[in-house]
Design a protein around this motif. Sequence first.
Motif, mmCIF file in Angstrom:
data_model
loop_
_atom_site.group_PDB
_atom_site.id
_atom_site.type_symbol
_atom_site.label_atom_id
_atom_site.label_comp_id
_atom_site.label_asym_id
_atom_site.label_seq_id
_atom_site.Cartn_x
_atom_site.Cartn_y
_atom_site.Cartn_z
ATOM 1 N N GLN A 63 0.991 55.016 21.619
ATOM 2 C CA GLN A 63 2.419 55.243 21.385
ATOM 3 C C GLN A 63 2.965 56.431 22.166
ATOM 4 O OE1 GLN A 63 3.456 55.497 17.241
ATOM 5 N NE2 GLN A 63 5.644 55.467 17.630
ATOM 6 N N GLU A 64 2.190 57.512 22.243
ATOM 7 C CA GLU A 64 2.697 58.724 22.910
ATOM 8 C C GLU A 64 2.651 58.619 24.436
ATOM 9 O OE1 GLU A 64 -0.939 61.870 23.188
ATOM 10 O OE2 GLU A 64 -0.299 61.349 21.156
ATOM 11 N N ALA A 65 2.023 57.553 24.954
ATOM 12 C CA ALA A 65 1.878 57.425 26.408
ATOM 13 C C ALA A 65 2.629 56.227 26.974
ATOM 14 C CB ALA A 65 0.396 57.327 26.762
ATOM 15 N N ARG A 66 3.487 55.609 26.175
ATOM 16 C CA ARG A 66 4.205 54.425 26.654
ATOM 17 C C ARG A 66 5.274 54.811 27.675
ATOM 18 N NH1 ARG A 66 4.451 51.688 20.654
ATOM 19 N NH2 ARG A 66 2.232 51.143 20.597
ATOM 20 N N GLY A 67 5.534 53.877 28.585
ATOM 21 C CA GLY A 67 6.521 54.132 29.639
ATOM 22 C C GLY A 67 5.981 54.946 30.794
ATOM 23 N N LYS A 68 4.667 55.142 30.841
ATOM 24 C CA LYS A 68 4.046 55.951 31.895
ATOM 25 C C LYS A 68 3.343 55.089 32.940
ATOM 26 C CE LYS A 68 4.919 59.765 29.492
ATOM 27 N NZ LYS A 68 5.910 60.767 29.912
ATOM 28 N N GLY A 69 3.446 53.763 32.802
ATOM 29 C CA GLY A 69 2.829 52.884 33.795
ATOM 30 C C GLY A 69 1.370 52.565 33.536
ATOM 31 N N ALA B 196 -0.073 50.379 31.354
ATOM 32 C CA ALA B 196 -0.345 48.937 31.287
ATOM 33 C C ALA B 196 -0.366 48.324 32.684
ATOM 34 C CB ALA B 196 0.696 48.250 30.408
ATOM 35 N N SER B 197 0.579 48.745 33.530
ATOM 36 C CA SER B 197 0.627 48.243 34.914
ATOM 37 C C SER B 197 -0.643 48.591 35.667
ATOM 38 C CB SER B 197 1.819 48.833 35.660
ATOM 39 O OG SER B 197 3.033 48.427 35.080
ATOM 40 N N GLN B 198 -1.104 49.824 35.503
ATOM 41 C CA GLN B 198 -2.321 50.252 36.192
ATOM 42 C C GLN B 198 -3.537 49.456 35.731
ATOM 43 O OE1 GLN B 198 -3.003 54.573 36.759
ATOM 44 N NE2 GLN B 198 -0.942 54.874 35.959
ATOM 45 N N LEU B 199 -3.607 49.203 34.424
ATOM 46 C CA LEU B 199 -4.743 48.445 33.897
ATOM 47 C C LEU B 199 -4.745 47.014 34.445
ATOM 48 C CD1 LEU B 199 -4.694 49.691 30.196
ATOM 49 C CD2 LEU B 199 -6.654 49.866 31.743
ATOM 50 N N ILE B 200 -3.582 46.370 34.451
ATOM 51 C CA ILE B 200 -3.499 44.991 34.948
ATOM 52 C C ILE B 200 -3.822 44.933 36.440
ATOM 53 C CG2 ILE B 200 -1.917 43.075 35.380
ATOM 54 C CD1 ILE B 200 -0.508 43.877 32.720
ATOM 55 N N GLN B 201 -3.266 45.850 37.211
ATOM 56 C CA GLN B 201 -3.524 45.852 38.650
ATOM 57 C C GLN B 201 -4.994 46.144 38.945
ATOM 58 O OE1 GLN B 201 -0.479 48.717 39.665
ATOM 59 N NE2 GLN B 201 0.907 47.142 40.410
ATOM 60 N N HIS B 202 -5.590 47.039 38.165
ATOM 61 C CA HIS B 202 -7.014 47.339 38.336
ATOM 62 C C HIS B 202 -7.853 46.096 38.068
ATOM 63 C CE1 HIS B 202 -10.686 49.823 38.257
ATOM 64 N NE2 HIS B 202 -11.062 49.017 37.263
ATOM 65 N N LEU B 203 -7.516 45.371 37.006
ATOM 66 C CA LEU B 203 -8.256 44.165 36.659
ATOM 67 C C LEU B 203 -8.179 43.143 37.790
ATOM 68 C CD1 LEU B 203 -9.665 42.823 34.035
ATOM 69 C CD2 LEU B 203 -7.558 41.500 33.935
ATOM 70 N N ILE B 204 -6.985 42.922 38.303
ATOM 71 C CA ILE B 204 -6.791 41.926 39.360
ATOM 72 C C ILE B 204 -7.537 42.318 40.635
ATOM 73 C CG2 ILE B 204 -5.040 40.924 40.898
ATOM 74 C CD1 ILE B 204 -3.123 40.951 38.466
ATOM 75 N N HIS B 205 -7.562 43.604 40.938
ATOM 76 C CA HIS B 205 -8.259 44.070 42.138
ATOM 77 C C HIS B 205 -9.776 44.086 41.959
ATOM 78 C CE1 HIS B 205 -4.338 46.310 43.347
ATOM 79 N NE2 HIS B 205 -4.378 45.094 43.842
ATOM 80 N N THR B 206 -10.225 44.159 40.703
ATOM 81 C CA THR B 206 -11.667 44.274 40.434
ATOM 82 C C THR B 206 -12.343 42.918 40.292
ATOM 83 O OG1 THR B 206 -11.306 46.388 39.311
ATOM 84 C CG2 THR B 206 -13.386 45.280 38.868
ATOM 85 N N TYR C 270 5.688 42.215 33.111
ATOM 86 C CA TYR C 270 4.863 41.172 33.714
ATOM 87 C C TYR C 270 5.593 40.505 34.881
ATOM 88 C CZ TYR C 270 2.079 41.803 29.477
ATOM 89 O OH TYR C 270 1.317 42.339 28.467
ATOM 90 N N GLU C 271 6.895 40.312 34.738
ATOM 91 C CA GLU C 271 7.675 39.744 35.844
ATOM 92 C C GLU C 271 7.634 40.677 37.054
ATOM 93 O OE1 GLU C 271 11.024 37.110 33.404
ATOM 94 O OE2 GLU C 271 11.467 39.194 33.975
ATOM 95 N N LYS C 272 7.740 41.961 36.799
ATOM 96 C CA LYS C 272 7.694 42.952 37.885
ATOM 97 C C LYS C 272 6.348 42.924 38.601
ATOM 98 C CE LYS C 272 8.481 47.904 38.682
ATOM 99 N NZ LYS C 272 8.743 49.207 38.041
ATOM 100 N N LEU C 273 5.281 42.607 37.862
ATOM 101 C CA LEU C 273 3.933 42.552 38.436
ATOM 102 C C LEU C 273 3.632 41.209 39.095
ATOM 103 C CD1 LEU C 273 1.901 44.371 35.627
ATOM 104 C CD2 LEU C 273 2.449 45.256 37.898
ATOM 105 N N GLY C 274 4.623 40.300 39.062
ATOM 106 C CA GLY C 274 4.449 39.032 39.762
ATOM 107 C C GLY C 274 4.042 37.854 38.896
ATOM 108 N N PHE C 275 4.078 38.020 37.577
ATOM 109 C CA PHE C 275 3.762 36.909 36.679
ATOM 110 C C PHE C 275 4.997 36.031 36.500
ATOM 111 C CE2 PHE C 275 0.416 39.854 35.731
ATOM 112 C CZ PHE C 275 -0.654 39.081 35.309
ATOM 113 N N VAL C 276 4.767 34.714 36.414
ATOM 114 C CA VAL C 276 5.866 33.768 36.221
ATOM 115 C C VAL C 276 5.599 32.925 34.977
ATOM 116 C CG1 VAL C 276 6.488 33.663 38.656
ATOM 117 C CG2 VAL C 276 4.785 32.067 37.764
ATOM 118 N N LEU C 277 6.662 32.551 34.312
ATOM 119 C CA LEU C 277 6.574 31.737 33.105
ATOM 120 C C LEU C 277 6.176 30.310 33.469
ATOM 121 C CD1 LEU C 277 7.248 31.517 29.986
ATOM 122 C CD2 LEU C 277 9.526 30.805 30.716
ATOM 123 N N PHE C 278 5.186 29.750 32.752
ATOM 124 C CA PHE C 278 4.829 28.356 33.013
ATOM 125 C C PHE C 278 4.792 27.502 31.749
ATOM 126 C CE2 PHE C 278 0.704 30.255 32.105
ATOM 127 C CZ PHE C 278 0.015 29.260 31.417
#
Length: 204
Positions: A122-128, A130-140, A161-169
Amino acid sequence: MNEGTIEQLSRLDTSHKQQVVQLFVDGFYQHLSALTPDRRSLCNAFRDAFVSEQVYVYLLENRVLGMLAYSTQHSSALQLNRHALQQELGFFKGLMVSFTLGQKPIPIEAHQAYIEDVVTHQEARGKGIASQLIQHLIHTLPYTEYTLEVVDTNTKAVRLYEKLGFVLFKKKKQLLFQKQVGFNERFYMKKTVQRPVQEEEHPH
C-alpha cells in the motif's frame, strides 16, 4: 524512492516468504475477508501455498514491496494444502477455496504464461513496481504470450496493463454476488512477445 531489486522468491529466506503471504492477504483482503476477517488465519491458510520458483518479488531494504506469481501449462503458482485451508477456514470454505483457486479461469497453452497475484504494498503504490515486475517476467521467461485476469472496477490496473501492451481478448460476466465481490465483469488480457528465431545450423 530508492531503487529496489527484483528477486525470485526461491532465492530468499523464510522471512521474505512470510512477507509475501502477508502482502497477498493484504492485497486481496477485500475478497478473502468473505472467508474470514481474521488476517492471521488467512496468512496461516496460505502460508505454504506459493511455489517459490514461480514468484518474483520487488525487494527494497530487505522488505517485500511487490510480488507477482505466474503459472504455466504444467505448473501452477499455487499448490494449495486443503488440510491447512480447512483447519483455518472450516471444512466447507477450505474445500471451496482449494477447488476454486486450484482451477485456472482460462486454459494455458504451451507458449503462454499466466500472470496472477500482482500486488504492490500500500505504501509503495504508484511507484511503477508492478510495471517493473511484469517487464522483468517477460524479459526473463521464454514464453511468447502472457495472459492475465483483471476485474472491470480495477480501472488503474486495466490502464497499466494497456500501457504495457496488453489487449483485451475475452470478458466474463460475474453472475452472482456482484455487490459483495465489488465487480461486474472479469477482463482477460494478453500480450504477445516476439522472440528471435534461432537459426538451424547447416553444414558447409
